[in-house]
Write a protein that holds these residues in place. Sequence first.
Motif, mmCIF file in Angstrom:
data_model
loop_
_atom_site.group_PDB
_atom_site.id
_atom_site.type_symbol
_atom_site.label_atom_id
_atom_site.label_comp_id
_atom_site.label_asym_id
_atom_site.label_seq_id
_atom_site.Cartn_x
_atom_site.Cartn_y
_atom_site.Cartn_z
ATOM 1 N N ARG A 1 36.197 80.268 36.321
ATOM 2 C CA ARG A 1 36.842 79.874 37.452
ATOM 3 C C ARG A 1 35.597 80.001 39.307
ATOM 4 N NH1 ARG A 1 41.352 80.253 35.106
ATOM 5 N NH2 ARG A 1 42.148 83.024 36.015
ATOM 6 N N VAL A 2 36.115 81.806 39.004
ATOM 7 C CA VAL A 2 35.070 82.111 39.902
ATOM 8 C C VAL A 2 33.513 81.914 40.019
ATOM 9 C CG1 VAL A 2 33.934 84.670 40.637
ATOM 10 C CG2 VAL A 2 36.556 84.272 39.528
ATOM 11 N N GLU A 3 32.569 81.561 39.085
ATOM 12 C CA GLU A 3 31.638 81.362 38.963
ATOM 13 C C GLU A 3 31.504 80.186 38.820
ATOM 14 O OE1 GLU A 3 28.130 82.776 35.522
ATOM 15 O OE2 GLU A 3 29.235 84.884 36.588
ATOM 16 N N ALA A 4 31.725 79.183 38.746
ATOM 17 C CA ALA A 4 31.021 77.960 38.524
ATOM 18 C C ALA A 4 32.670 76.685 38.818
ATOM 19 C CB ALA A 4 30.789 77.247 36.763
ATOM 20 N N ASP A 5 32.899 77.265 39.078
ATOM 21 C CA ASP A 5 34.429 76.239 39.546
ATOM 22 C C ASP A 5 35.377 75.549 38.644
ATOM 23 O OD1 ASP A 5 33.900 77.156 42.358
ATOM 24 O OD2 ASP A 5 31.911 75.108 42.155
ATOM 25 N N GLY A 6 35.404 76.477 37.898
ATOM 26 C CA GLY A 6 36.606 76.037 36.571
ATOM 27 C C GLY A 6 35.553 75.272 35.698
ATOM 28 N N ARG A 7 34.266 75.570 35.787
ATOM 29 C CA ARG A 7 33.602 73.948 34.575
ATOM 30 C C ARG A 7 33.402 75.322 33.573
ATOM 31 N NH1 ARG A 7 28.123 71.621 36.935
ATOM 32 N NH2 ARG A 7 28.136 70.950 34.348
ATOM 33 N N SER B 1 29.245 90.787 43.445
ATOM 34 C CA SER B 1 27.922 90.233 42.531
ATOM 35 C C SER B 1 27.668 89.047 43.340
ATOM 36 C CB SER B 1 27.376 90.936 41.306
ATOM 37 O OG SER B 1 28.389 89.824 40.751
ATOM 38 N N LEU B 2 26.614 88.843 43.462
ATOM 39 C CA LEU B 2 26.177 86.924 43.871
ATOM 40 C C LEU B 2 25.702 86.715 42.143
ATOM 41 C CD1 LEU B 2 25.678 85.412 46.243
ATOM 42 C CD2 LEU B 2 23.632 86.136 46.592
ATOM 43 N N ASN B 3 26.750 85.117 42.577
ATOM 44 C CA ASN B 3 26.389 85.039 40.205
ATOM 45 C C ASN B 3 25.779 82.906 40.787
ATOM 46 O OD1 ASN B 3 27.392 87.150 39.973
ATOM 47 N ND2 ASN B 3 28.541 86.501 38.356
ATOM 48 N N SER B 4 25.319 83.112 39.621
ATOM 49 C CA SER B 4 24.832 81.267 39.970
ATOM 50 C C SER B 4 24.883 81.217 38.431
ATOM 51 C CB SER B 4 23.693 81.101 40.184
ATOM 52 O OG SER B 4 22.851 81.812 39.879
ATOM 53 N N ARG B 5 25.372 80.238 38.117
ATOM 54 C CA ARG B 5 25.175 79.626 36.685
ATOM 55 C C ARG B 5 24.119 77.944 36.825
ATOM 56 N NH1 ARG B 5 30.474 79.389 34.015
ATOM 57 N NH2 ARG B 5 31.068 80.939 34.126
ATOM 58 N N LEU B 6 23.470 78.066 35.134
ATOM 59 C CA LEU B 6 22.745 77.292 35.135
ATOM 60 C C LEU B 6 21.791 77.183 33.865
ATOM 61 C CD1 LEU B 6 18.891 77.873 35.240
ATOM 62 C CD2 LEU B 6 20.137 79.287 37.030
ATOM 63 N N THR B 7 21.904 75.773 33.645
ATOM 64 C CA THR B 7 21.175 75.720 32.070
ATOM 65 C C THR B 7 19.079 75.854 32.309
ATOM 66 O OG1 THR B 7 22.682 74.265 31.526
ATOM 67 C CG2 THR B 7 21.249 73.897 30.530
ATOM 68 N N GLY B 8 19.187 76.235 31.264
ATOM 69 C CA GLY B 8 17.702 77.300 31.528
ATOM 70 C C GLY B 8 16.942 76.228 30.038
ATOM 71 N N ALA B 9 15.720 76.709 30.292
ATOM 72 C CA ALA B 9 14.728 76.070 29.083
ATOM 73 C C ALA B 9 15.349 76.643 28.058
ATOM 74 C CB ALA B 9 13.448 76.614 28.961
#
Length: 145
Positions: free
Chosen positions: A73-79, A118-126
């Motif tokens: 919820r905090v880091e990825a809008d619930g995804r 903390s300043l967090n982002s989320r992504l799909t990497g290699a």
Amino acid sequence: MTNEHRRTPRVRQLRLVVEAEDYDAAVRFYRDVLGLEEHEAVAAEGDARITILEAGRATLELSNPAQVRMIDRVEADGRPSARIRIAFEVDDSARVTADLIAAGGELIAEPRETPWRSLNSRLTGAAGLQLTLFQELDPPAAPNS
């Protein structure tokens, strides 16, 4: 934890082993763009290759489902996060996120400040790995003397 466990750890290293279909792209993504240092690279017969990258201090974070839902919820809008997500502490999560997106990463959530500062982002990497990049916003606490 008992003092005995602190003095004589049984585990010396955490190594995450990932099969990467596009090996060269994965090496570029994690070594050249993210900046993990190459510790060792070995080639063997039949085009077998391995690159071991240093990622600083390793920890294993175990979370129960309620904690994972709260972080999502905090880091990825619930995804929902993947069952295994790799978190890298970086000095500038916004810049590193942009660099990884430019290198082919897929953005899941823009950097945002969390309640734990903390300043967090989320992504799909290699290699299809789900990543969290985090930047600690408060200076580290001074060690107790």
